[in-house]
Design a protein around this motif. Sequence first.
Motif, PDB file in Angstrom:
ATOM      1  N   THR A 150       0.957  -1.168  -0.050  1.00 51.25           N
ATOM      2  CA  THR A 150       0.059   0.044   0.006  1.00 51.25           C
ATOM      3  C   THR A 150       0.833   1.388   0.038  1.00 51.25           C
ATOM      4  N   ARG A 194       2.384   1.529  -3.357  1.00 50.91           N
ATOM      5  CA  ARG A 194       1.440   2.293  -4.370  1.00 50.91           C
ATOM      6  C   ARG A 194       1.189   3.753  -4.262  1.00 50.91           C
ATOM      7  N   LYS A 195       1.102   4.106  -3.019  1.00 52.73           N
ATOM      8  CA  LYS A 195       0.921   5.692  -2.801  1.00 52.73           C
ATOM      9  C   LYS A 195       2.221   6.200  -3.242  1.00 52.73           C
ATOM     10  N   GLN A 196       3.402   5.965  -3.017  1.00 51.67           N
ATOM     11  CA  GLN A 196       4.640   6.411  -3.607  1.00 51.67           C
ATOM     12  C   GLN A 196       4.357   6.411  -5.243  1.00 51.67           C
ATOM     13  N   ALA A 197       3.993   5.264  -5.997  1.00 50.85           N
ATOM     14  CA  ALA A 197       3.882   5.154  -7.259  1.00 50.85           C
ATOM     15  C   ALA A 197       3.096   6.303  -7.798  1.00 50.85           C
ATOM     16  N   GLU A 198       1.941   6.378  -7.098  1.00 49.18           N
ATOM     17  CA  GLU A 198       0.672   7.380  -7.497  1.00 49.18           C
ATOM     18  C   GLU A 198       1.314   8.845  -7.315  1.00 49.18           C
ATOM     19  N   LEU A 199       2.065   8.983  -6.423  1.00 49.00           N
ATOM     20  CA  LEU A 199       2.571  10.268  -6.310  1.00 49.00           C
ATOM     21  C   LEU A 199       3.612  10.681  -7.366  1.00 49.00           C
ATOM     22  N   MET A 235       3.742   9.503 -10.475  1.00 50.01           N
ATOM     23  CA  MET A 235       3.110   9.271 -11.576  1.00 50.01           C
ATOM     24  C   MET A 235       2.481  10.812 -11.682  1.00 50.01           C
ATOM     25  N   GLN A 236       1.765  11.380 -10.818  1.00 46.52           N
ATOM     26  CA  GLN A 236       1.262  12.694 -10.573  1.00 46.52           C
ATOM     27  C   GLN A 236       2.312  13.621 -10.830  1.00 46.52           C
ATOM     28  N   GLN A 237       3.467  13.525 -10.456  1.00 49.75           N
ATOM     29  CA  GLN A 237       4.715  14.671 -10.599  1.00 49.75           C
ATOM     30  C   GLN A 237       5.085  14.289 -12.039  1.00 49.75           C
ATOM     31  N   LYS A 253       3.027  13.443 -14.537  1.00 42.75           N
ATOM     32  CA  LYS A 253       1.862  14.181 -15.338  1.00 42.75           C
ATOM     33  C   LYS A 253       2.115  15.761 -15.056  1.00 42.75           C
TER      34      LYS A 253
END
Length: 164
Positions: A59, A62-67, A69-71, A73
Amino acid sequence: MEQDNTSQSKEKSLYYTGEAKFSPVPLTVSSPVIKPIDKNKLRANAVESMHMQANQQITMLRKQAELIMQQVKDIEERLKISELIYTAEMKFKPVIGQLYHLYQKEDNTFLVSMIAPAEWGRSKTFKKFISTVKLLADHTWEVLDKSSLNFDDFEEATPLNQDV
């Protein structure tokens, strides 16, 4: 005679003769209760703990990966708007850290201006206000009011460098 010694030593090994506190079985009524270990329960608890810990780590990753990916973007959007701005008409040399305003003109070209939308008065020379932007030290542009900007509208803008 030798047989008697071996039978005595076998008989001795059947009984515990050491200190009571180290005994593998209770020797008196007041001795602590010794319960056998339930290996299945121990194994089940270990597996449950292992899964819980692994899920927490997954978990977190995943949060780190989402962050990340947002960076990514955000950087892609900054690059897209920067390429658009560098193809726009600009009649001055922009200064790092200053605010500018991006407009779409009547002929669907773009204009970067130091004049804010409210400051134009009647001499408005643009069709549409796009966004207020700020020049960053890496010479990309930060969009300050993203609510009015739709990056999908600018897909037709020709990038300056196709290799990026």
